[in-house]
Design a protein around this motif. Structure first.
Motif, PDB file in Angstrom:
ATOM      1  N   ASP A   1      35.633  26.887  41.372  1.00 15.06           N
ATOM      2  CA  ASP A   1      34.269  26.569  42.132  1.00 15.06           C
ATOM      3  C   ASP A   1      34.404  25.652  43.218  1.00 15.06           C
ATOM      4  O   ASP A   1      34.822  24.573  43.098  1.00 15.06           O
ATOM      5  N   LEU A   2      33.852  26.084  44.456  1.00 17.24           N
ATOM      6  CA  LEU A   2      34.203  25.401  45.810  1.00 17.24           C
ATOM      7  C   LEU A   2      32.710  24.909  46.242  1.00 17.24           C
ATOM      8  O   LEU A   2      32.058  25.615  46.320  1.00 17.24           O
TER       9      LEU A   2
ATOM     10  N   LEU B   1      33.540  43.666  49.123  1.00 17.01           N
ATOM     11  CA  LEU B   1      34.362  43.484  47.744  1.00 17.01           C
ATOM     12  C   LEU B   1      33.825  42.021  47.220  1.00 17.01           C
ATOM     13  O   LEU B   1      33.919  41.709  46.238  1.00 17.01           O
ATOM     14  N   VAL B   2      33.370  41.351  48.320  1.00 19.77           N
ATOM     15  CA  VAL B   2      32.989  39.768  48.097  1.00 19.77           C
ATOM     16  C   VAL B   2      31.313  39.850  47.958  1.00 19.77           C
ATOM     17  O   VAL B   2      30.770  40.192  49.144  1.00 19.77           O
TER      18      VAL B   2
ATOM     19  N   PHE C   1      35.307  31.256  43.559  1.00 15.79           N
ATOM     20  CA  PHE C   1      36.200  31.908  44.544  1.00 15.79           C
ATOM     21  C   PHE C   1      37.147  32.751  43.702  1.00 15.79           C
ATOM     22  O   PHE C   1      38.095  33.423  44.081  1.00 15.79           O
ATOM     23  N   THR C   2      37.438  32.571  42.297  1.00 17.34           N
ATOM     24  CA  THR C   2      38.463  33.106  41.444  1.00 17.34           C
ATOM     25  C   THR C   2      39.852  32.659  41.890  1.00 17.34           C
ATOM     26  O   THR C   2      40.460  33.374  41.548  1.00 17.34           O
TER      27      THR C   2
ATOM     28  N   TYR D   1      30.432  34.707  45.801  1.00 16.51           N
ATOM     29  CA  TYR D   1      31.144  35.133  44.538  1.00 16.51           C
ATOM     30  C   TYR D   1      32.281  36.298  44.657  1.00 16.51           C
ATOM     31  O   TYR D   1      31.851  36.942  45.314  1.00 16.51           O
ATOM     32  N   ASN D   2      33.424  35.667  44.533  1.00 21.40           N
ATOM     33  CA  ASN D   2      34.588  36.911  44.621  1.00 21.40           C
ATOM     34  C   ASN D   2      35.046  37.236  43.211  1.00 21.40           C
ATOM     35  O   ASN D   2      35.671  36.455  42.397  1.00 21.40           O
TER      36      ASN D   2
END
Length: 435
Positions: free
Chosen positions: A162-163, A67-68, A119-120, A88-89
């Motif tokens: 964004d991290l 999924l990610v 990570f949304t 990217y999530n």
């Protein structure tokens, strides 16, 4: 990027397509590692650009069922190594189990671990999703380095999606973020991390055969001393050709030296001062809107952004028209194509027997299933004297045919026409025999 001497660039939501070559997505002076979304849905995908002198290897990439999206890359030299993870999530996803389990498994082998991505999930909000994500980071010993909102969209409050995290924040020398006006409503995060890798010396070298350094005296002397006449003793034409190619390739390998050169940068030759000024105006308009959001300022920013997009597209078109048009000679046209990395596909070895092919074409007019498809005009007279026939050619005729070849392309035999001219004096009789 040139201003900050950036060594690595991590991109989320790259939107790269699986079937497209890396050449279409290259950045000047950077190599590329990518993990495209392969589920058929648009969007997604991640990519890491890095300087070619850095040594690296891909440790793990997410699969089509994950999924990610993620990619784990190790950068290393003889002294130390660093693990870089790009994530990217997708929207409406909250399952980081596979990614952080893999991070936990690998991080014990590295002193330096960096995790970055979209990570949304808004870390600034006090929600279950944000708390769970923070717990995931803490479980693998990663501290989030950036502290401020990273996405600014019209009619929305600023959020932090964004991290950028590090295993040892003491090595972080500087962290900052910049707007990407006209590209994204997410901001670019810049992190300077204190870990230095030695540079490889020949990572961006190209090798080629240097015809300017041929030892012509040695080539002529050895080519005249060779036993070319042995071809006359061989019974089959295929054997004659193989022997001829063996001698020519031996001379080619011996007398045409290999030289190295630096890879040529793919400069943006279509870029001009007008575009540069438009970029500055667009960026300033975005800054004014960000400081004091209003509909009028957002409208002014969009106007400049669209103007820049149009001018960029037209500048590229005008530049390509000078390189590819009907007035460009074929030789220069192919040179321009090669400068873009376009190469003809390698020909596969021919496995069809020449005698069978010849027999097929000789008897093709006797096949009634083909003749019946055409209407024959009985009033046309047929000259039976004009039949296909093979005749022997003289050395002068064969030489004229060779010198009339305009293309510099190398065939499946790997024989360079330019080099063939160099040994023409000693091999002319054998060329006539084979031809």
């Amino acid at each position: 990027m040139e201003k900050f001497s950036t060594q690595r660039i991590c991109v989320t939501e790259s939107w790269f397509k699986v079937g497209m070559k890396d050449l279409l997505y290259t950045l000047c002076d950077y190599s590329l590692i990518r993990n495209d979304r392969s589920t058929g849905n648009r969007g997604g995908g991640i990519a890491i650009y890095f300087k070619p002198y850095l040594q690296c290897k891909v440790i793990h990439v997410s699969g089509c069922t994950d999924l990610v999206d993620s990619i784990f890359v190790e950068f290393y030299d003889n002294v130390q190594k660093c693990l870089v993870v790009c994530i990217y999530n997708p929207h409406n996803s909250n399952d980081f189990t596979i990614v952080f389990n893999k991070t936990s498994e690998l991080s014990m082998h590295y002193v330096h671990v960096l995790i970055c991505g979209d990570f949304t999930i808004d870390i600034l909000s006090d929600s279950n999703r944000s708390r769970n994500l923070l717990c995931k980071f803490n479980s693998v010993g990663i501290t989030i380095a950036n502290k401020y909102a990273t996405r600014f969209a019209p009619q929305c409050r600023p959020i932090m999606l964004d991290l950028f995290g590090a295993s040892d924040t003491r090595n972080i020398m500087h962290i900052d973020q910049f707007p990407l006006a006209g590209i994204s409503d997410h901001e670019l995060i810049l992190l300077s991390y204190d870990v230095e890798f030695s540079k490889t010396k020949n990572a961006v070298k190209l090798m080629y055969r240097d015809f300017k350094k041929i030892n012509m005296n040695g080539l002529q002397y050895e080519s005249l001393a060779m036993d070319w006449n042995y071809c006359y003793l061989l019974p089959h034409i295929d054997d004659k050709l193989s022997y001829f190619l063996m001698l020519v390739n031996y001379l080619y390998e011996k007398y045409v030296p290999i030289s190295t050169t630096n890879a040529i940068d793919n400069k943006k030759l279509w870029f001009n001062n007008r575009i540069l000024q438009l970029i500055k105006k667009r960026n300033n308009a975005y800054k004014y809107w960000k400081r004091n959001p209003s509909t009028e300022r957002w409208r002014e920013y969009k106007k400049l952004r669209n103007k820049l997009t149009t001018d960029l597209r037209q500048a590229k078109i005008n530049y390509l028209k000078t390189k590819f048009n009907d007035n460009v000679p074929s030789k220069i046209l192919w040179k321009n194509l090669k400068s873009l990395g376009v190469r003809p596909k390698a020909d596969k070895a021919c496995v069809i027997d020449a005698n069978l092919m010849n027999s097929y074409f000789i008897g093709i007019n006797r096949r009634h299933d083909l003749v019946s498809k055409f209407v024959v005009n009985q009033s046309l007279e047929y000259n039976h004297s004009n039949k296909l026939a093979f005749v022997s050619g003289t050395e002068d005729e064969i030489a004229k045919c060779v010198y009339n070849i305009k293309s510099n392309a190398v065939g499946v035999d790997g024989l360079s026409l330019r080099f063939l001219y160099s040994v023409e004096q000693s091999s002319q009789s054998i060329l006539t025999l084979i031809g």
